[in-house]
Design an enzyme around this catalytic site. Structure first.
Site, PDB file in Angstrom:
ATOM      1  N   ALA A  17      35.959  39.683  43.465  1.00  0.00           N
ATOM      2  CA  ALA A  17      36.549  39.118  44.692  1.00  0.00           C
ATOM      3  C   ALA A  17      38.058  39.312  44.672  1.00  0.00           C
ATOM      4  O   ALA A  17      38.589  39.992  43.798  1.00  0.00           O
ATOM      5  CB  ALA A  17      36.205  37.637  44.790  1.00  0.00           C
ATOM      6  N   ASN A  18      38.733  38.745  45.643  1.00  0.00           N
ATOM      7  CA  ASN A  18      40.200  38.776  45.656  1.00  0.00           C
ATOM      8  C   ASN A  18      40.718  37.398  46.076  1.00  0.00           C
ATOM      9  O   ASN A  18      39.936  36.498  46.362  1.00  0.00           O
ATOM     10  CB  ASN A  18      40.687  39.881  46.598  1.00  0.00           C
ATOM     11  CG  ASN A  18      40.179  39.645  47.991  1.00  0.00           C
ATOM     12  OD1 ASN A  18      40.466  38.630  48.603  1.00  0.00           O
ATOM     13  ND2 ASN A  18      39.375  40.567  48.497  1.00  0.00           N
ATOM     14  N   ARG A  19      42.034  37.252  46.132  1.00  0.00           N
ATOM     15  CA  ARG A  19      42.610  35.915  46.303  1.00  0.00           C
ATOM     16  C   ARG A  19      42.784  35.456  47.750  1.00  0.00           C
ATOM     17  O   ARG A  19      43.517  34.521  48.009  1.00  0.00           O
ATOM     18  CB  ARG A  19      43.982  35.863  45.635  1.00  0.00           C
ATOM     19  CG  ARG A  19      43.933  35.990  44.149  1.00  0.00           C
ATOM     20  CD  ARG A  19      45.332  35.775  43.577  1.00  0.00           C
ATOM     21  NE  ARG A  19      45.411  36.232  42.215  1.00  0.00           N
ATOM     22  CZ  ARG A  19      44.944  35.539  41.190  1.00  0.00           C
ATOM     23  NH1 ARG A  19      44.403  34.360  41.387  1.00  0.00           N
ATOM     24  NH2 ARG A  19      45.023  36.023  39.977  1.00  0.00           N
ATOM     25  N   SER A  20      42.152  36.087  48.703  1.00  0.00           N
ATOM     26  CA  SER A  20      42.351  35.667  50.091  1.00  0.00           C
ATOM     27  C   SER A  20      41.780  34.268  50.333  1.00  0.00           C
ATOM     28  O   SER A  20      40.670  33.959  49.915  1.00  0.00           O
ATOM     29  CB  SER A  20      41.650  36.663  51.020  1.00  0.00           C
ATOM     30  OG  SER A  20      41.592  36.138  52.316  1.00  0.00           O
ATOM     31  N   ALA A  32      40.239  40.213  53.800  1.00  0.00           N
ATOM     32  CA  ALA A  32      40.633  41.038  52.659  1.00  0.00           C
ATOM     33  C   ALA A  32      39.348  41.570  52.038  1.00  0.00           C
ATOM     34  O   ALA A  32      38.774  40.967  51.133  1.00  0.00           O
ATOM     35  CB  ALA A  32      41.412  40.197  51.659  1.00  0.00           C
TER      36      ALA A  32
END
Ligand code: C5P
Length: 405
Positions: free
Chosen positions: A211-214, A277
């Protein structure tokens, strides 16, 4: 002026209820229509007879009033307004709103509505500063409810001072007028807007993912602002921190491929804003069962590219929205990269922001963006994500009405 604006005023049970008489009078002077719902407690402070005489309309108090259900009903009552104002919003009423109670006409209307809500809290300073009330107000704000006041000053109780006095009628009126001035109510009426938001989760196995930090805050704020401007909004959201905005159809997805499918299913739209994102890669052949430690050494993940949702929609042969807006989160050469991205993706605008860790933008409440169009680059001043969203929505509305056939 508030000509033709319809206000549903919910009067709660507090001493400040008497100030609503002045508020109603001033709203009417400015051309607004005012319908009033009173809680049972409110009727202990001011009588429905007095309120009805000032508002010039029948006052609603009882959820089980069958005549009213027959000719108007609580659903219509809450939906026929342009704005619902709760004043005084007592600690109890705020708590019930936070929890989604529907145990009287006032809370039922507040739960049933899809319209914006403004609350004017009023209570003893200790109640206002109590952690329970702090939590409730924070939650209501996160749900998109606007708050005016309270002010500091003398209380009705003798020798009590502090924050908790209801905002004065003129202040509440100013908040209402500001809502209609900047709420851009109606700017996007009749338009369909699609927004993507949040991160995507790309499974490695049934329990692990990439995942990412959005946080989804900016995308959700855009969906909420488009709704406030009267659009029909579909929000396709990955697993975001931000709460679902009110009045918006939210489709929850996990992976980029699910997001792509949900977006395609919801075309055509007038404008699409891609604030999600999306993970660039997914794991090829995610494991069906949890990968066990120690079996065959350290696993190697092979990544394959995800579909580019923005580029696919921008290049759609038959269903391309009239306006396609992408985002660019960059950590260096923000504008240069955004310009290049606008052309490469085939979209109309790119909203570019600097997300290098020092800016605190990722997950934070503020944003500094540049709007990159075919003609120009606009540097917008730093503002809250909600303000950036309103500004963008106003620009989208202007663009759509300019290019109206
Ligand atoms: O290429 P990059 O990920 O930086 O582009 C960002 C823009 O493209 C955002 O608007 C994002 O929502 C969109 N995007 C997308 N699908 C992807 C990757 C990015 O819609 N797979």
């Amino acid at each position: 002026m508030l000509n033709d604006k319809r206000i549903l005023l919910v009067i709660g049970g507090g001493i400040a209820a008497y100030k609503c008489m002045d508020l109603i009078r001033r709203l009417k002077e400015r051309g607004a229509g005012v319908r009033v719902v009173m809680t049972e407690a409110a009727a202990q402070f001011v009588t429905p007879l007095l309120v009805g005489a000032i508002s010039g309309e029948r006052v609603f108090t009882d959820l089980f009033d069958l005549t009213a259900e027959h000719d108007i009903g609580h659903i219509r009552l809450s939906r026929e307004a342009d704005l619902i104002v709760v004043a005084p919003a007592t600690a109890d009423l705020l708590a019930r709103m936070t929890q989604g109670h529907a145990n009287d006409l006032a809370t039922t209307c507040l739960l049933a509505t899809d319209k914006p809500v403004l609350v004017a809290p009023a209570m003893n300073p200790r109640m206002w500063s109590h952690p329970a009330t702090r939590r409730n107000v924070a939650q209501l704000r996160a749900d998109g409810i606007a708050v005016v006041g309270p002010n500091a000053g003398a209380m009705a109780e003798r020798d009590e001072f502090g924050e908790g006095r209801m905002a004065e009628p003129l202040e509440i009126l100013a908040a209402i007028e500001a809502h209609f001035a900047t709420g851009e109510a109606g700017l996007l009426k009749g338009r369909r807007i699609l927004v993507t938001s949040g991160p995507t989760h790309e499974p490695i196995d049934p329990v692990r993912y990439i995942a990412n930090r959005s946080s989804g805050k900016q995308g959700h704020a855009i969906a909420a602002a488009a709704r406030a401007a009267g659009a029909e909004v579909v929000l396709v959201s990955g697993p975001a921190e931000a709460a679902d905005p009110r009045g918006v159809r939210v489709i929850h997805v996990e992976s980029a491929r699910e997001m792509m499918a949900a977006v395609e299913e919801n075309l055509p739209v007038d404008a699409a804003v891609f604030a999600a994102a999306v993970a660039d890669w997914r794991v090829a052949g995610a494991a069906e069962q949890k990968i066990k430690k120690g079996e065959g050494g350290t696993p190697t993940l092979t990544l394959v590219e995800n579909p580019d949702i923005l580029a696919a929609v921008a290049r759609h042969h038959t269903l391309r929205p009239r306006l396609v807006v992408g985002f660019a989160a960059e950590t260096e050469q923000v504008v240069a990269h955004a310009r290049e991205k606008r052309v490469r993706k085939g979209c109309d605008w790119i909203v570019a922001n600097d997300v290098s860790p020092a800016t605190g933008i990722m997950g934070g409440d503020a944003n500094t963006v540049h709007l990159v169009t075919a003609e120009a680059v606009e540097d917008w001043p730093s503002a809250s994500k909600a303000e950036v969203a309103r500004h963008l929505v106003a620009r989208i509305a202007a663009e759509l009405s300019g290019s109206k056939p």
